[in-house]
Design a protein around this motif. Structure first.
Motif, mmCIF file in Angstrom:
data_model
loop_
_atom_site.group_PDB
_atom_site.id
_atom_site.type_symbol
_atom_site.label_atom_id
_atom_site.label_comp_id
_atom_site.label_asym_id
_atom_site.label_seq_id
_atom_site.Cartn_x
_atom_site.Cartn_y
_atom_site.Cartn_z
ATOM 1 N N ASN A 258 0.641 4.046 -7.716
ATOM 2 C CA ASN A 258 0.152 2.743 -7.264
ATOM 3 C C ASN A 258 -0.473 2.857 -5.878
ATOM 4 O O ASN A 258 0.238 2.939 -4.872
ATOM 5 N N ASN B 13 6.944 5.940 0.657
ATOM 6 C CA ASN B 13 6.327 4.872 -0.132
ATOM 7 C C ASN B 13 7.351 3.772 -0.395
ATOM 8 O O ASN B 13 8.303 3.985 -1.138
ATOM 9 N N SER C 281 0.827 -1.192 0.000
ATOM 10 C CA SER C 281 0.000 0.000 0.000
ATOM 11 C C SER C 281 0.869 1.253 0.000
ATOM 12 O O SER C 281 1.893 1.317 0.682
ATOM 13 N N ALA C 282 0.420 2.261 -0.751
ATOM 14 C CA ALA C 282 1.112 3.539 -0.775
ATOM 15 C C ALA C 282 0.872 4.290 0.534
ATOM 16 O O ALA C 282 0.027 3.915 1.348
ATOM 17 N N PHE D 125 -2.096 0.412 -4.620
ATOM 18 C CA PHE D 125 -1.618 -0.894 -4.178
ATOM 19 C C PHE D 125 -0.686 -1.406 -5.272
ATOM 20 O O PHE D 125 -1.097 -1.535 -6.423
ATOM 21 N N THR E 221 5.157 1.021 -4.497
ATOM 22 C CA THR E 221 3.963 1.736 -4.052
ATOM 23 C C THR E 221 4.112 3.213 -4.414
ATOM 24 O O THR E 221 5.226 3.722 -4.535
#
Length: 516
Positions: free
Chosen positions: A407, A153, A107-108, A409, A157
């Motif tokens: 992204n 990140n 996850s970002a 995800f 991500t």
């Protein structure tokens, strides 16, 4: 005031060209909108101000990429980050800095970035539902008044990516997994990256904090010890938001029994508990369920098939009483209905499912029958608002323009979950560092990382009981991302603010003393 300053950082032009394919070697230090590959090392700085806690706060936002180096000093990945730094500060070395991670894994950093601690939050209703037009607004509760924040990140991500080698070849999937995509690989490379960031931003003297959400709690728990032992970077605090198990064993009957207080909270929210429970306030009702879960339900589950006849019937009746589902449903699931079954079952007769990460949210399935919902009602609601908002905000307000896909995800699986000792690593970091404090934050309606599991983590993080005064728990009347509810956005930020101010430890020696 938003005057954009494009700055090229320390990578020389020669080394920069070596790690990029020839077709994009002409790319400048600031990203261009006609390329889907970011420069390895770049930053864009904008100036802003916001009203936080009733006072004007001037700050800069630095959006950029910074390399991950291998042992030979060559960049193998580049991480995208956003760094907020308050400007009207007399002594930067005395000002705390918070390193923020989300979870997944994959996850970002978007979730806490534009909905929790940062200076901007989504346009949402007071209960956390998306409102069009999608975008952001000032966050009057941000912790930026007391601490600078960097949202990081991990690889794949946000805009963070694995880099090709100097021949333009990408590493194999196995090599990428070994370097980045596992509990311990993730902790190791992020600690190295944080060392570089801290040096570049001249923050070695600052009090330092980690905050992680969901899988990010596994990440920051392990980082606490890795930073101390490998980077010689000591922390003042670690904040665990909606924590995972952080490597502390709670399988079997413990896992099953720990779900019941969450079941009761979700059933209470939807008004389906028996009247004598329903008419109580949530926080007056939950202690009764917690006590039953530990003192009665857990021993019954541990007995398994030995619990038979009347005892089994009576236990099913009591579990039904606290969970809001039928006694027969409890019996059909051997006294231990799963969370996914509960999300489908609780409002089955009303033709609704409830959310996984936040059980206040409702969904509609194709069929009333089945053992789990068709989709996560809360996640689709969140993606409605987060995706357009972060893409707008980075491009139009923070001036980081690229054709790359952000992204939400990213592709990081299969993730190596072996040797997850992050909880014990956090305990060891606390033992080695008398300054280190821990704050745990959970939403009562979170069905993915439920609040009672978080309390269980707290009870078992330090079996010696000698550091209990440095660990605290805060609960909120919302879900996994408790800050989406406006009241809890204020409460949760205030709890972090108080935690930072309390654990700053200015002028206090880092020592243990014998009790007299």
């Amino acid at each position: 005031m938003r005057k954009t300053l494009a700055l090229i950082t320390s990578l020389s032009l020669l080394s920069y060209l070596l790690v990029l394919p020839p077709a994009i070697a002409q790319q400048q230090d600031a990203p261009k909108s006609n390329s889907r590959i970011l420069p390895v090392d770049t930053e864009v700085v904008t100036k802003h101000s916001a009203k936080i806690n009733g006072k004007k706060v001037s700050y800069t936002a630095t959006v950029g990429t910074q390399p991950v180096w291998d042992e030979e000093g060559s960049p193998i990945a580049s991480l995208f980050y956003t760094y907020y730094e308050r400007q009207d500060v007399d002594k930067r070395e005395a000002r705390p800095i918070v390193y923020s991670f989300n979870g997944g894994p994959g996850s970002a950093s978007v979730w806490m970035h534009i909905a929790y601690t940062g200076p901007k939050v989504l346009n949402l209703s007071d209960e956390g539902y998306p409102i069009q037009p999608y975008g952001v607004q000032d966050n009057p509760y941000s912790i930026l008044d007391v601490a600078d924040i960097v949202f990081i990140n991990p690889v794949n991500t946000g805009y963070s990516r694995v880099l090709p080698n100097e021949d333009g070849e990408m590493p194999s999937r196995d090599k990428q997994k070994e370097s980045f995509f596992g509990v311990n690989a993730d902790i190791k490379y992020l600690a190295e990256w944080m060392n570089t960031f801290t040096s570049r931003k001249n923050r070695w003297q600052s009090p330092k904090y980690l905050i992680g959400e969901s899988y990010g709690t596994t990440r920051v728990s392990g980082l606490a010890l890795e930073l101390q032992n490998s980077q010689w970077m000591y922390l003042n605090g670690v904040i665990l938001v909606s924590p995972t198990d952080i490597g502390l064993d709670r399988d079997g009957p413990v896992k099953q029994a720990n779900q019941l207080p969450y079941f009761a909270a979700a059933a209470w929210y939807h008004g389906v508990l028996p009247q004598e429970l329903q008419e109580k306030d949530l926080l007056d009702m939950l202690p009764e369920v917690e006590a039953f879960a530990l003192d009665n339900y857990l021993p019954a589950l541990a007995k398994g098939a030995m619990l038979s006849g009347d005892a089994r019937e009576k236990m099913a009746e009591r579990v039904a009483y606290y969970s809001g589902i039928s006694k027969q449903a409890v019996l059909d699931n051997n006294l231990a209905p799963s969370a996914s079954f509960f999300w489908k079952e609780l409002l089955r007769e009303q033709n609704r499912t409830i959310g996984r990460l936040d059980s206040r949210y409702l969904g509609i399935d194709e069929k009333r029958s089945g053992d789990r919902p068709d989709y996560n009602a809360e996640l689709t609601s969140w993606l409605h608002s987060f995706t357009p908002a972060i893409n707008y905000y980075l491009r139009e307000e923070l001036k980081f323009v690229t054709d790359m896909k952000y992204n939400m995800f990213g592709p990081v699986r299969p993730w190596d979950r072996s040797d997850n000792n992050s909880g014990r690593q956090l305990r060891q970091a606390m033992a080695q560092n008398p300054y280190l404090n821990v704050l745990i934050q959970s939403g009562y309606f979170d069905g993915a990382t439920n609040y009672f599991d978080a309390k269980y983590n707290m009870w078992h993080l330090d079996p010696s009981t000698q550091m209990s005064n440095r660990i605290e728990f805060k609960g909120y009347r919302s879900g996994h991302m408790m800050y989406l509810r406006r009241a809890d956005l204020e409460n949760a930020n205030n709890d972090i603010r108080a935690f930072i101010l309390k654990s700053d430890s200015k002028g206090q020696p880092a020592e243990y003393k014998l009790e007299k």
